[in-house]
Design a protein around this motif. Structure first.
Motif, PDB file in Angstrom:
ATOM      1  N   THR A 161       2.245  -5.724   2.324  1.00 52.41           N
ATOM      2  CA  THR A 161       0.811  -5.981   2.226  1.00 52.41           C
ATOM      3  C   THR A 161       0.461  -7.316   2.883  1.00 52.41           C
ATOM      4  OG1 THR A 161       0.940  -7.095   0.074  1.00 52.41           O
ATOM      5  CG2 THR A 161       0.781  -4.693   0.057  1.00 52.41           C
ATOM      6  N   ARG A 170       1.820  -7.844  -3.849  1.00 53.75           N
ATOM      7  CA  ARG A 170       0.445  -7.608  -3.391  1.00 53.75           C
ATOM      8  C   ARG A 170      -0.534  -8.442  -4.207  1.00 53.75           C
ATOM      9  NH1 ARG A 170       0.980  -1.837  -4.540  1.00 53.75           N
ATOM     10  NH2 ARG A 170       3.123  -2.516  -4.297  1.00 53.75           N
ATOM     11  N   GLY A 186     -13.622  -1.678   3.570  1.00 52.65           N
ATOM     12  CA  GLY A 186     -12.245  -1.355   3.923  1.00 52.65           C
ATOM     13  C   GLY A 186     -11.920   0.103   3.687  1.00 52.65           C
ATOM     14  N   HIS A 232      -3.090  -3.891   9.516  1.00 50.36           N
ATOM     15  CA  HIS A 232      -1.718  -3.398   9.707  1.00 50.36           C
ATOM     16  C   HIS A 232      -1.452  -3.026  11.167  1.00 50.36           C
ATOM     17  CE1 HIS A 232      -0.524  -3.146   5.409  1.00 50.36           C
ATOM     18  NE2 HIS A 232      -1.825  -2.994   5.218  1.00 50.36           N
ATOM     19  N   ILE A 253      -7.459  -1.223   1.472  1.00 47.09           N
ATOM     20  CA  ILE A 253      -8.285  -2.375   1.080  1.00 47.09           C
ATOM     21  C   ILE A 253      -9.167  -1.891  -0.070  1.00 47.09           C
ATOM     22  CG2 ILE A 253     -10.029  -4.034   1.803  1.00 47.09           C
ATOM     23  CD1 ILE A 253      -9.042  -3.658   4.674  1.00 47.09           C
ATOM     24  N   GLU A 286      -1.696  -0.066   4.061  1.00 43.64           N
ATOM     25  CA  GLU A 286      -2.045  -0.152   2.649  1.00 43.64           C
ATOM     26  C   GLU A 286      -3.569  -0.265   2.515  1.00 43.64           C
ATOM     27  OE1 GLU A 286      -0.126  -0.498  -0.534  1.00 43.64           O
ATOM     28  OE2 GLU A 286       1.047   0.781   0.802  1.00 43.64           O
ATOM     29  N   SER A 322      -7.667  -8.642   1.414  1.00 40.86           N
ATOM     30  CA  SER A 322      -6.255  -8.331   1.212  1.00 40.86           C
ATOM     31  C   SER A 322      -6.062  -6.826   1.189  1.00 40.86           C
ATOM     32  CB  SER A 322      -5.755  -8.928  -0.114  1.00 40.86           C
ATOM     33  OG  SER A 322      -6.418  -8.320  -1.208  1.00 40.86           O
ATOM     34  N   THR A 323      -4.813  -6.401   1.413  1.00 43.14           N
ATOM     35  CA  THR A 323      -4.460  -4.987   1.318  1.00 43.14           C
ATOM     36  C   THR A 323      -3.473  -4.791   0.178  1.00 43.14           C
ATOM     37  OG1 THR A 323      -2.564  -5.102   2.829  1.00 43.14           O
ATOM     38  CG2 THR A 323      -4.725  -4.778   3.820  1.00 43.14           C
ATOM     39  N   GLY A 346      -5.987   0.150   5.543  1.00 44.33           N
ATOM     40  CA  GLY A 346      -6.017  -1.285   5.800  1.00 44.33           C
ATOM     41  C   GLY A 346      -6.893  -1.708   6.954  1.00 44.33           C
TER      42      GLY A 346
END
Length: 239
Positions: free
Chosen positions: A126, A155, A54, A82, A93, A91, A112-113, A58
């Motif tokens: 996020t 988040r 990542g 995103h 990673i 955001e 997830s971010t 994001g």
């Protein structure tokens, strides 16, 4: 031997003098890489054909390693977490993606971010994504399984743990101190448990709508580890 096989460099990046230009491939990276590279397949004795990593905006990138000659290895975007949002809203990673497979042997990626250090900001939006990688001729295409949209600064904190088809992770939602009557309350931590492909809740076996459980105010959980209780066995002796 520790020898560098191939280096992937952004067109805006500078090639280190310690690296051979003949072993360098231009990659379309448009943001700094912030995550941990995760190869697939990754079991002992298997040959990895892809690597996922990542970046700060994001975007989940995929490095293709299937070709026998490293000069033919390539990089492309696997998933933009995103997409459709503003250029400055992405955001990072920062935690490693989790790569598993579904019942048909197709890779399923969970990631997830969200900045893992700046936890008090209310502005970031996020995401948690589960996507399946499907073959499309000589390449691959990604298909969304489920998506959790986290708002008001909430988040995921720490890595996602996958156990028996359930993705376990923790999150933190900061408190809006300007609207709170208690200035000592800074946020709330949560424990999540969802099906890794459908996103249905798995914390309560009788209610799939329950996806998370509060750990209380001012609780901050950094990651979830899952272990299994050893199985017991009865032995009977006969004469």
């Amino acid at each position: 031997t520790g020898e560098v096989v191939r280096t992937f460099v952004s067109p805006k990046g500078a090639i280190s003098p310690n690296l051979s230009a003949s072993r360098t491939t231009a990659a379309p990276f448009d943001s700094p890489l912030t995550g941990t590279p995760v190869p697939y397949p990754a079991k002992a004795g298997q040959i990895s054909t892809r690597v996922y990593i990542g970046d700060a905006d994001g975007t989940l990138w995929r490095v293709h390693l299937a070709q026998p000659d490293p000069k033919d290895w390539t990089v492309d975007i696997a998933w933009d977490a995103h997409e459709g949002e503003g250029a400055d809203e992405g955001e990072p990673i920062q935690t490693p993606p989790v790569v598993s497979i579904d019942n048909f042997g197709q890779p399923v990626l969970l990631f997830s971010t969200g900045d893992q250090e700046l936890l008090t900001s209310l502005t970031p939006k996020t995401h948690v994504w589960s996507v399946t990688e499907l073959p499309n001729g000589a390449s691959f295409e990604m298909q969304s399984n489920f998506h959790l949209d986290m708002i008001d600064g909430e988040r995921v904190t720490g890595p996602i743990s996958l156990f028996s088809g359930t993705a376990y992770f923790s999150s933190f939602a900061p408190e809006d101190l300007s609207a709170s009557a208690d200035s000592c309350t800074y946020g709330e931590g949560k424990l999540w448990g969802v099906d890794y492909r459908t996103g249905e809740g798995r914390l309560d076996p009788l209610n799939t709508a329950i996806k998370s459980q509060s750990q209380g105010k001012n609780a901050l959980v950094f990651g979830v580890a899952v272990t299994q209780t050893p199985s017991c066995a009865d032995t009977t002796s006969y004469s």
